[in-house]
Structures are given as C-alpha cells and as structure tokens.
Design a protein around this motif. Structure first.
Motif, PDB file in Angstrom:
ATOM      1  N   GLY A  72       0.826  -1.219   0.000  1.00  0.00           N
ATOM      2  CA  GLY A  72       0.000   0.000   0.000  1.00  0.00           C
ATOM      3  C   GLY A  72       0.856   1.262   0.000  1.00  0.00           C
ATOM      4  O   GLY A  72       0.339   2.378   0.007  1.00  0.00           O
ATOM      5  N   GLN A 111       0.464   4.353  -2.409  1.00  0.00           N
ATOM      6  CA  GLN A 111      -0.422   5.495  -2.145  1.00  0.00           C
ATOM      7  C   GLN A 111       0.347   6.636  -1.491  1.00  0.00           C
ATOM      8  O   GLN A 111       0.051   7.797  -1.731  1.00  0.00           O
ATOM      9  CB  GLN A 111      -1.587   5.067  -1.254  1.00  0.00           C
ATOM     10  N   LEU A 112       1.329   6.263  -0.657  1.00  0.00           N
ATOM     11  CA  LEU A 112       2.170   7.287  -0.042  1.00  0.00           C
ATOM     12  C   LEU A 112       2.999   7.971  -1.129  1.00  0.00           C
ATOM     13  O   LEU A 112       3.063   9.197  -1.195  1.00  0.00           O
ATOM     14  CB  LEU A 112       3.087   6.654   1.003  1.00  0.00           C
ATOM     15  N   LEU A 113       3.600   7.152  -2.004  1.00  0.00           N
ATOM     16  CA  LEU A 113       4.452   7.716  -3.061  1.00  0.00           C
ATOM     17  C   LEU A 113       3.653   8.642  -3.979  1.00  0.00           C
ATOM     18  O   LEU A 113       4.124   9.710  -4.361  1.00  0.00           O
ATOM     19  CB  LEU A 113       5.100   6.594  -3.884  1.00  0.00           C
ATOM     20  N   TYR A 114       2.431   8.207  -4.318  1.00  0.00           N
ATOM     21  CA  TYR A 114       1.597   9.036  -5.197  1.00  0.00           C
ATOM     22  C   TYR A 114       1.146  10.330  -4.507  1.00  0.00           C
ATOM     23  O   TYR A 114       0.933  11.333  -5.172  1.00  0.00           O
ATOM     24  CB  TYR A 114       0.362   8.256  -5.641  1.00  0.00           C
ATOM     25  N   SER A 115       0.947  10.263  -3.180  1.00  0.00           N
ATOM     26  CA  SER A 115       0.437  11.459  -2.496  1.00  0.00           C
ATOM     27  C   SER A 115       1.550  12.408  -2.045  1.00  0.00           C
ATOM     28  O   SER A 115       1.276  13.531  -1.646  1.00  0.00           O
ATOM     29  CB  SER A 115      -0.437  11.061  -1.294  1.00  0.00           C
ATOM     30  N   LEU A 116       2.804  11.947  -2.097  1.00  0.00           N
ATOM     31  CA  LEU A 116       3.914  12.830  -1.715  1.00  0.00           C
ATOM     32  C   LEU A 116       4.238  13.798  -2.862  1.00  0.00           C
ATOM     33  O   LEU A 116       4.004  13.469  -4.029  1.00  0.00           O
ATOM     34  CB  LEU A 116       5.161  12.002  -1.393  1.00  0.00           C
ATOM     35  N   LEU A 142       6.245  14.321  -5.087  1.00  0.00           N
ATOM     36  CA  LEU A 142       7.353  13.775  -5.885  1.00  0.00           C
ATOM     37  C   LEU A 142       6.849  13.487  -7.291  1.00  0.00           C
ATOM     38  O   LEU A 142       5.707  13.058  -7.459  1.00  0.00           O
ATOM     39  CB  LEU A 142       7.842  12.456  -5.277  1.00  0.00           C
ATOM     40  N   ARG A 143       7.716  13.671  -8.280  1.00  0.00           N
ATOM     41  CA  ARG A 143       7.349  13.336  -9.660  1.00  0.00           C
ATOM     42  C   ARG A 143       7.484  11.826  -9.857  1.00  0.00           C
ATOM     43  O   ARG A 143       8.334  11.193  -9.216  1.00  0.00           O
ATOM     44  CB  ARG A 143       8.277  14.037 -10.654  1.00  0.00           C
ATOM     45  N   GLU A 194       2.999   6.294 -14.137  1.00  0.00           N
ATOM     46  CA  GLU A 194       2.093   7.434 -14.184  1.00  0.00           C
ATOM     47  C   GLU A 194       0.699   6.985 -14.651  1.00  0.00           C
ATOM     48  O   GLU A 194      -0.324   7.447 -14.147  1.00  0.00           O
ATOM     49  CB  GLU A 194       2.663   8.499 -15.131  1.00  0.00           C
ATOM     50  N   ARG A 246      -1.738   5.609 -12.142  1.00  0.00           N
ATOM     51  CA  ARG A 246      -2.433   6.605 -11.328  1.00  0.00           C
ATOM     52  C   ARG A 246      -3.872   6.751 -11.821  1.00  0.00           C
ATOM     53  O   ARG A 246      -4.759   7.161 -11.081  1.00  0.00           O
ATOM     54  CB  ARG A 246      -1.706   7.936 -11.439  1.00  0.00           C
ATOM     55  N   LEU A 247      -4.081   6.435 -13.089  1.00  0.00           N
ATOM     56  CA  LEU A 247      -5.425   6.554 -13.681  1.00  0.00           C
ATOM     57  C   LEU A 247      -6.319   5.398 -13.279  1.00  0.00           C
ATOM     58  O   LEU A 247      -7.532   5.461 -13.399  1.00  0.00           O
ATOM     59  CB  LEU A 247      -5.323   6.578 -15.204  1.00  0.00           C
ATOM     60  N   MET A 248      -5.685   4.293 -12.811  1.00  0.00           N
ATOM     61  CA  MET A 248      -6.477   3.079 -12.574  1.00  0.00           C
ATOM     62  C   MET A 248      -7.055   3.039 -11.167  1.00  0.00           C
ATOM     63  O   MET A 248      -6.552   3.647 -10.279  1.00  0.00           O
ATOM     64  CB  MET A 248      -5.604   1.851 -12.806  1.00  0.00           C
ATOM     65  N   LYS A 307     -15.076  10.143 -11.917  1.00  0.00           N
ATOM     66  CA  LYS A 307     -14.060   9.096 -12.001  1.00  0.00           C
ATOM     67  C   LYS A 307     -14.746   7.814 -12.470  1.00  0.00           C
ATOM     68  O   LYS A 307     -15.666   7.320 -11.831  1.00  0.00           O
ATOM     69  CB  LYS A 307     -13.401   8.877 -10.633  1.00  0.00           C
ATOM     70  N   THR A 367      -6.172  13.714  -3.177  1.00  0.00           N
ATOM     71  CA  THR A 367      -4.759  13.687  -2.770  1.00  0.00           C
ATOM     72  C   THR A 367      -3.800  13.426  -3.934  1.00  0.00           C
ATOM     73  O   THR A 367      -2.590  13.359  -3.734  1.00  0.00           O
ATOM     74  CB  THR A 367      -4.537  12.588  -1.710  1.00  0.00           C
ATOM     75  N   CYS A 393      -3.575  10.668  -5.680  1.00  0.00           N
ATOM     76  CA  CYS A 393      -3.206   9.255  -5.856  1.00  0.00           C
ATOM     77  C   CYS A 393      -3.882   8.673  -7.087  1.00  0.00           C
ATOM     78  O   CYS A 393      -3.388   7.720  -7.686  1.00  0.00           O
ATOM     79  CB  CYS A 393      -3.633   8.434  -4.642  1.00  0.00           C
ATOM     80  N   LEU A 398       2.671  19.059  -7.565  1.00  0.00           N
ATOM     81  CA  LEU A 398       3.662  19.076  -6.484  1.00  0.00           C
ATOM     82  C   LEU A 398       3.321  20.130  -5.436  1.00  0.00           C
ATOM     83  O   LEU A 398       3.405  19.887  -4.238  1.00  0.00           O
ATOM     84  CB  LEU A 398       5.072  19.311  -7.034  1.00  0.00           C
ATOM     85  N   PRO A 437       0.119   3.451   4.690  1.00  0.00           N
ATOM     86  CA  PRO A 437       1.163   3.164   3.686  1.00  0.00           C
ATOM     87  C   PRO A 437       2.553   3.140   4.317  1.00  0.00           C
ATOM     88  O   PRO A 437       3.251   4.142   4.345  1.00  0.00           O
ATOM     89  CB  PRO A 437       1.020   4.332   2.705  1.00  0.00           C
TER      90      PRO A 437
END
Lengths: 238, 330
Positions: free
Chosen positions: A75, A78-83, A85-86, A233, A236-238, B9, B48, B50, B70, B84
């Motif tokens: 899981g 979700q952290l990586l996507y919400s941080l 960061l590119r 990337e 992220r759409l899924m 969505k 968020t 995600c 960002l 997470p």
C-alpha cells in the motif's frame, strides 16, 4: 529523487536480497576469472566478463522483480503518489539504487586488472572498456526488467515475467547462430539482433571498442526507464 | 480550502464518482460519510493526487491538483485506509523518509519528526521495525506521517480502525486538536465518531453527493415532526383525555403501562416546544410526570434516511431491484 534512492538502496540491505545478489555475482565472477585468467595465464578480463554477462543475467531479477509490486502489495504506492514527488523521481530513484547495487560486483571486477598486473602485462584500456561495457549492459538489463516488473502489481507474476524475459533474451542469443544457417537466416538474424542484448559485447571480447554497443545499451536503458515512468504514471489513472 | 468541481471518475464503464461538486471551508473537522462502494475512498484518492480524475478539477487552497500537483500535494497529509508503511524500516527512519520526501528543511526535520511522534504517542517504538508493531501503532504512525511538513489539509480515511478504546479516545482528541489549526477531513463508518468530531458532514451515495451541511442543519431539514417520551403516574384514560387538550400534538402512542405508570410517545410539529403545555395540563389533572425526554434525530437516523432514499431512487442494476435497508431506526 535522492530520498527515494536512499530508501531503496538501504532496503536491499535491510534483508538478504542485496547481500545474496552481490555474493553470488562475485562468486560467479571469481569462478570465470579463475578459469579464464589464473588457470589460462591470460591477462584479458574480457572473456570472463563475457561469460559473466550470460551466467549472471538470471541474478538481475533478484533486484528488479519486486521493485514496483512490493509497494503495491504494502500500500506504500499510495504514499508515493500522495507525496510531492514526480513519477520520474520515484522511478529514477529506484533505478539508480539498483544500479549502485550492481556497481558493487562491477567494482570487484575493476580490481582484477590491477591484480593481473602483478603477474604480467595488462592492457588496461581493453580491460576497463570491457568492464564499463559490462556495467552498461547491466544498466540496460535492469531497465528492461524494471519495465517488465511494472506490468504487474502481483509480486509472483512480476517475478515470473522477469525470469521469462531474461530466459527469452538468453535463448535468443543461443539460437541466433543456428537461425543464421537457415534460408533467409541473415535477414532474420539482423532483425533479432535488435533484441540481442548479449551479442553486443562480442567485439569487446576481441579487444575492439564498439561504440555502437555503448550507444545501444544507453538507448535501451533510457527507453525502458522512460517506459517505466509512463507506466507508473498511467497506473495513477487506474 | 478544498474545492471539488464536477469531479467524475470512471473505472471502465462503471462510474465511481459522478459529477461531484463541493467546497470544504478552511479549518475544522469535516466528515465524509457514505455506504460501502459509495466513492468515498476514490474521492479521497483523487483529492490527494493518488488517482487521476476522468474529468473535473480539485483545488487545494487555490492550487489545481492537475496543473500543479507538487505544489498542491505539499499542502496535503493523507492517511489511506491501509496505512502506507515500509515494514522493513524503523518508525523513526520511516518518518524521516516521509519528512525528507516532503522537503522539510534539514534544520527542522528532526524537530518535526520528534514532535509528531510525541503528538501520536509513538516515541516508545521509535527504534522498532514497523513490521513488528501492532495494528494500533501502525495506524498511529500512519497518522503521524500526515502531519509531517505541517500541511494545511489532513485527510484521514478510517483513522481509528484497529485501535483499542484508549487509543481511539487519544486519536479523537488529537483530531479535534488538529481541527483547530488545520482543515481535517475524515472518512469513517463510525457515525458516533463523525458526530463527536465533525463540524459538518458530506454524505455521498453511488458517487453522488446527497447532503453537505452541519449535523444540526441536517436534523432541522429532515425533521418534519419531533417526539417527546414521557412517563406519567395516573389512569391511562385520564392521561389521554388531558393530553388531547394540548395544542400542537399530532400523535400520542402508549408505549407501556405498569403499576399505575403510563409511558407515552408524543409526536408534535417541529419548531414547537410542547413541554410546558404538557407539564401544565398533566399537573392540573393531578397526573405527575415521572420522566420526560425529547428524542431528536441522531446522525445515524439522518444517514439512514438520506442513503435509503437515495438507494430507493437509484436505478435498478442488472434487472434486480436493490434491497432496502428497511429504514430501521434506533
């Protein structure tokens, strides 16, 4: 990117993965160096490197098979996507961490010409260009396997895809000389040589510096890292 | 602080979030309610960054999540349904990693990490591997990471799941405290929790918003009648005769009668307080009131009323009509 790199690099040594990878790679390298150099009184490391490429390739999935799937499973994605960061920072951070782990057995190889020097004359230029080419080969294979890992979120499937890819690339290298014997084999061989990641090193075995091989490995690395970023990337759409 | 406009969505043909539009004001604790599969987690994931929306926009403090992800993400702390975490890291290592990823300046980083550990009471497991910790501790580490980097908005998806009662009380206190300085959005199935913590609630069903208001306002909107429960010493008939004279009473039901004590439920128009009139009438009739209790709508009643009416009006799926909840109330 550096924050992901640090985390990923450390993660290889928080369990046995990194240690096993390095130890087995050095073990195989040691075996070929003993065989081709110490037993044969040969100061060129290219022969050992050439065989190490083939026999060491199945070790690459140890690094790459979980690189994306483990985050999906825990899981953490979700952290990586919400941080803030590119996606490119995340994938490049992971990729460079694998490259640095791969650089450790490569550094072991780099010590060998210095040791051979005590036993006779060493052509440093040929030796070190072979080692650099070996590292670039590893970078390309890691990029391909990273992309293959990105195709599945399942840890087991990801590992299976990785091993199928490596096995297919080895099989292609093995059967290529046989295909060449077939009618129209030359054309098929030319087409297949695009995927022949192992065959590109052959010139280096004979002490010929082949810039095409260097460009090939760099291009494959860049292409598959780019595709991995796009796929990350897209998820992220899924 | 959070502005969601025409958010859609889709997963293939399935519409998870259907043209959702709402605004969440700055500060306070805001609740996010809805049945399973209503689209709560999907909406939170889109807010968020995600997940990417099929269409629509999300603005965090005026910053568009799609155009400047960002910058927008730097304003958010998010705890998904499953914390997470990286299990092979220690608590401290993990929080330092998140703080670094959030670009917390190096001179403030360790102070920031220590302060969130103190707030969530996880200092005692600072050096332990996350994989060896209980669910409660993992949840608290998940909450701690949302506060790193001092974001303006904190989104918590089921924040008290897996916690023991003492921890739940502590985390609720913490959320209340956070709500005074930040904008906190919590999604929860525990209605009492939402009722206790939230200033307003946003209820969604089938990906559509069906209500967004304060709990008091929702009560007023939904209550057409109010009820009063009383127990009176006296004969049933004389109590009935006396109550008939009270104005504004719409219904009177006997709920029990034992040992000369009659229990009744009195329904009356909302907006009218009949307690004085009931007291005076029964006192004059010599029937002393032993207990009197007003029964207002709870959040559970509001939630069930709204989601039931939405479900009954939802289109039939695959030719089968959806089961009604039965409209049971507490």
């Amino acid at each position: 990117m550096s924050v992901i790199f640090k985390r990923e690099f450390r993660s290889y040594f928080q369990n046995v993965t990194g240690f096993v990878f390095i130890a087995v790679y050095i073990l195989i390298a040691g075996a070929f160096i003993t065989l081709y150099n110490f037993f044969s009184f040969n100061s060129s490391i290219s022969y050992a490197v050439s065989d190490l490429m083939l026999w060491g390739a199945p070790l690459i999935p140890i690094l790459t098979m979980n690189v994306i799937a483990k985050d999906r499973k825990s899981g953490a994605y979700q952290l990586l996507y919400s941080l803030p960061l590119r996606s490119s920072d995340i994938i490049l951070g992971k990729y460079f961490a694998m490259l640095v782990v791969f650089a450790i057995p490569t550094a072991f190889l780099a010590l060998m010409p210095l040791i051979f020097n005590f036993m006779g004359e060493v052509n440093y230029l040929v030796s070190y260009t072979s080692i650099i080419c070996f590292f670039l080969f590893g970078a390309a294979l890691i990029a391909v396997c990273t992309f293959v890992s990105s195709l599945s979120d399942n840890v087991i499937l990801s590992a299976v895809f990785n091993y199928i890819t490596v096995a297919a690339l080895i099989a292609l290298y093995m059967v290529k000389p046989l295909i060449a014997l077939l009618p129209a084999g030359e054309i098929i061989t030319k087409i297949l040589s695009v995927f022949d990641i192992f065959g590109k090193f052959e010139s280096f075995v004979y002490g010929i510096f082949d810039i095409k091989a260097i460009i090939y490995y760099l291009s494959v690395s860049a292409l598959f890292v780019f595709l991995s970023v796009r796929l990350f990337e897209r998820k992220r759409l899924m | 602080m959070i502005k969601v406009q025409n958010l859609v969505k889709k997963y293939g043909d399935k519409v998870a979030v259907d043209n959702l539009t709402f605004t969440i004001s700055k500060g306070g604790v805001h609740g996010f309610l809805g049945p399973n599969g209503a689209g709560k987690s999907t909406t939170m994931n889109v807010i968020t960054g995600c997940l990417r929306a099929t269409s629509g926009s999300v603005l965090i403090d005026g910053v568009d999540m799609l155009e400047s992800p960002l910058e927008a993400k730097a304003k958010i702390g998010y705890l998904p349904e499953i914390p997470p975490l990286y299990e092979n890291m220690t608590t401290h290592e993990y929080l330092v990693f998140v703080a670094e990823a959030k670009d917390v300046p190096y001179d403030k980083l360790y102070r920031n990490v220590n302060s969130v550990m103190e707030l969530t009471s996880i200092e005692d497991v600072s050096g332990r591997l996350i994989k060896n910790l209980s669910k409660g501790y993992r949840q608290r580490i998940g909450i701690a990471q949302t506060m790193l980097g001092n974001p303006d908005v904190i989104l918590l998806d089921e924040p008290t799941v897996g916690l023991d009662p003492k921890q739940i009380i502590e985390i609720r206190k913490l959320i209340k405290k956070l709500g005074k300085v930040k904008t906190v959005v919590i999604s929860s199935h525990i209605l009492s929790e939402i009722e206790e913590l939230c200033d307003d609630v946003l209820i969604i069903s089938h990906g559509k918003m069906i209500a967004h208001d304060s709990i008091e306002n929702l009560e007023h909107k939904l209550e057409k009648t109010q009820a009063l429960s009383i127990s009176v010493r006296g004969q049933k008939e004389s109590v009935f005769r006396t109550l008939e004279q009270v104005g504004g009473l719409t219904d009177c039901t006997v709920t029990g009668s034992r040992g000369g004590v009659v229990s009744l439920k009195l329904e009356h128009d909302s907006g009218i307080d009949i307690r004085d009139a009931v007291f005076s009438a029964l006192a004059e009739a010599g029937c002393p009131i032993l207990s009197m209790d007003t029964s207002a709508l709870t959040l559970e009643d509001i939630y069930l009323k709204l989601t039931d009416s939405e479900e009954s009006s939802a289109p039939e799926e695959n030719g089968k009509k959806k089961k009604s909840r039965g409209g049971k109330k507490k």
